[in-house]
Motif scaffolding. Structure first.
Motif, short mmCIF file in Angstrom:
data_model
loop_
_atom_site.label_atom_id
_atom_site.label_comp_id
_atom_site.label_asym_id
_atom_site.label_seq_id
_atom_site.Cartn_x
_atom_site.Cartn_y
_atom_site.Cartn_z
N SER A 34 43.58 52.36 37.96
CA SER A 34 43.35 51.25 37.02
C SER A 34 42.14 50.41 37.38
CB SER A 34 44.60 50.37 36.93
OG SER A 34 45.68 51.09 36.44
N GLU B 255 38.41 47.96 45.83
CA GLU B 255 38.63 46.88 44.87
C GLU B 255 37.32 46.26 44.41
OE1 GLU B 255 42.06 47.60 47.43
OE2 GLU B 255 39.99 47.02 47.90
N ASP C 76 38.28 42.16 28.15
CA ASP C 76 39.45 42.10 29.02
C ASP C 76 39.04 42.21 30.48
OD1 ASP C 76 40.91 41.89 26.76
OD2 ASP C 76 41.90 43.84 26.91
N LYS C 77 39.71 41.47 31.33
CA LYS C 77 39.43 41.54 32.76
C LYS C 77 40.16 42.74 33.37
CE LYS C 77 38.88 36.54 33.23
NZ LYS C 77 39.39 35.30 33.88
N GLU D 36 42.44 45.01 35.88
CA GLU D 36 43.75 44.74 36.50
C GLU D 36 43.64 44.35 37.96
OE1 GLU D 36 46.62 47.80 35.90
OE2 GLU D 36 46.22 47.98 33.76
N LEU E 203 41.93 42.24 39.33
CA LEU E 203 41.83 40.79 39.52
C LEU E 203 43.19 40.13 39.60
CD1 LEU E 203 38.83 39.80 37.20
CD2 LEU E 203 38.84 40.26 39.66
N TRP E 204 44.21 40.76 39.04
CA TRP E 204 45.56 40.23 39.17
C TRP E 204 46.06 40.35 40.60
CZ3 TRP E 204 47.60 37.44 35.34
CH2 TRP E 204 47.09 37.62 34.04
N GLU E 205 45.63 41.41 41.27
CA GLU E 205 46.04 41.64 42.65
C GLU E 205 45.16 40.89 43.64
OE1 GLU E 205 45.93 45.83 43.16
OE2 GLU E 205 47.31 46.23 41.50
N PRO F 175 42.84 37.85 43.07
CA PRO F 175 42.19 36.81 42.27
C PRO F 175 40.94 36.23 42.94
CG PRO F 175 44.28 36.04 43.18
CD PRO F 175 44.22 37.51 43.42
N GLU G 33 37.66 37.10 41.27
CA GLU G 33 37.40 36.71 39.88
C GLU G 33 36.06 35.99 39.73
OE1 GLU G 33 39.56 34.63 36.03
OE2 GLU G 33 40.60 34.75 37.96
N TYR H 34 33.46 38.55 39.59
CA TYR H 34 33.53 39.23 38.29
C TYR H 34 32.86 38.40 37.19
CZ TYR H 34 35.42 41.11 33.95
OH TYR H 34 35.55 41.61 32.69
#
Length: 279
Positions: free
Chosen positions: A47, A126, A197-198, A200, A202-204, A206, A209, A212
């Motif tokens: 992802s 990442e 859309d950002k 995924e 970034l959810w793990e 942050p 971000e 990004y």
């Protein structure tokens, strides 16, 4: 990393330090990549799918047809793309490519400098995913912007022809075909690419971000996406106008056919009456 090289630091970095750099290649290889059935290489993350490529390089693959290669030499790139062909739908030949160099600075934050240079504190999966997400969207926007520009180049002379002669001749059908391709492009972009859309990751993490958002601003993804949407909307309305004109022209032609048939029937009736009155 294998192909890392020492270079002089940019003016945004301390002058006493040097940075290492590796190459990044972004390739639009087709309309879609079947990433679910990708069996080659070693999976580092998902992802988006991130795998090993070549001796020490990495590849990030997106289902909307983009591959981002990190630190992969030219021969390894050819082998990798060849092995990927069976999973690519509607391949682009040759692939649309873009390249840059990413600088490594272990004691620094991930950032984009004023010069546009991209700095990573480490080449972790990442961080590469975040960068690849931006580069992949940029590649797709570039592709769609060129296609839309080609349609606009066709619309201008067609509008001039309509203004001067009131007719568009054979250009209308050709333009409609091209417009159809662009509208299909719009559907694919909305359904697959998800430009705004950002990722995924970034959810793990942050903490990435800010990096990004800086990349997103550097490549002007939001502004370009909005402009492209407006152009696609104008093209859609142009296609509706063309279809209406073509349908009206056909309707007028049918009406003339009916008038001619009625006149022929009247003439035949008159001839019949004349012949009957003179036995």
């Amino acid at each position: 990393m294998r192909s890392a090289e020492t270079i002089v630091t940019t003016t945004d970095s301390p002058p006493s330090q040097t940075l290492q750099a590796f190459g990044v290649r972004t390739l639009l290889v087709g309309q879609r990549i079947d990433t679910k059935n990708l069996e080659q290489g070693s999976v580092l993350a998902t992802s988006p799918l991130t795998i090993r490529a070549g001796a020490r390089g990495k590849a990030v693959l997106f289902r909307y047809g983009v591959v981002v290669l990190f630190d992969v030499d030219p021969l390894e790139e050819v082998d990798f793309l060849t092995s990927l062909q069976r999973l690519v739908t509607e391949p682009v030949d040759p692939p649309e490519a873009d390249e840059l160099r990413v600088h490594l600075h272990p004691d620094s934050d991930d950032r984009v400098e004023h010069s546009g240079a991209i700095i990573l504190s480490a080449p972790s999966p990442e961080r590469l995913q975040v960068l690849a997400d931006i580069l992949g969207k940029n590649a797709v926007l570039d592709h769609y912007e060129r296609r839309v520009a080609q349609v606009f180049d066709r619309i201008d002379p067609l509008a001039a022809t309509l203004q001067s002669s009131g007719d568009f001749g054979s250009q209308g059908k050709e333009l409609l075909q091209q417009i159809g391709g662009v509208l299909l492009t719009q559907q694919r972009m909305v359904g697959r690419v998800e430009v705004l859309d950002k990722p995924e990751v970034l959810w793990e993490l942050p903490s990435l971000e800010r990096f990004y958002l800086r990349l997103e601003d550097e490549y002007e993804l939001r502004e370009r996406s909005r402009i492209l949407d407006r152009k696609l909307d104008l093209i859609a309305r142009t296609s509706e106008t063309l279809l209406d004109l073509m349908q009206n022209r056909r309707s007028m032609r049918v009406e003339w056919y009916i008038v001619v048939l009625i006149l022929i029937e009247i003439v035949l009736s008159v001839i019949g009456m004349v012949m009957n009155s003179h036995p």
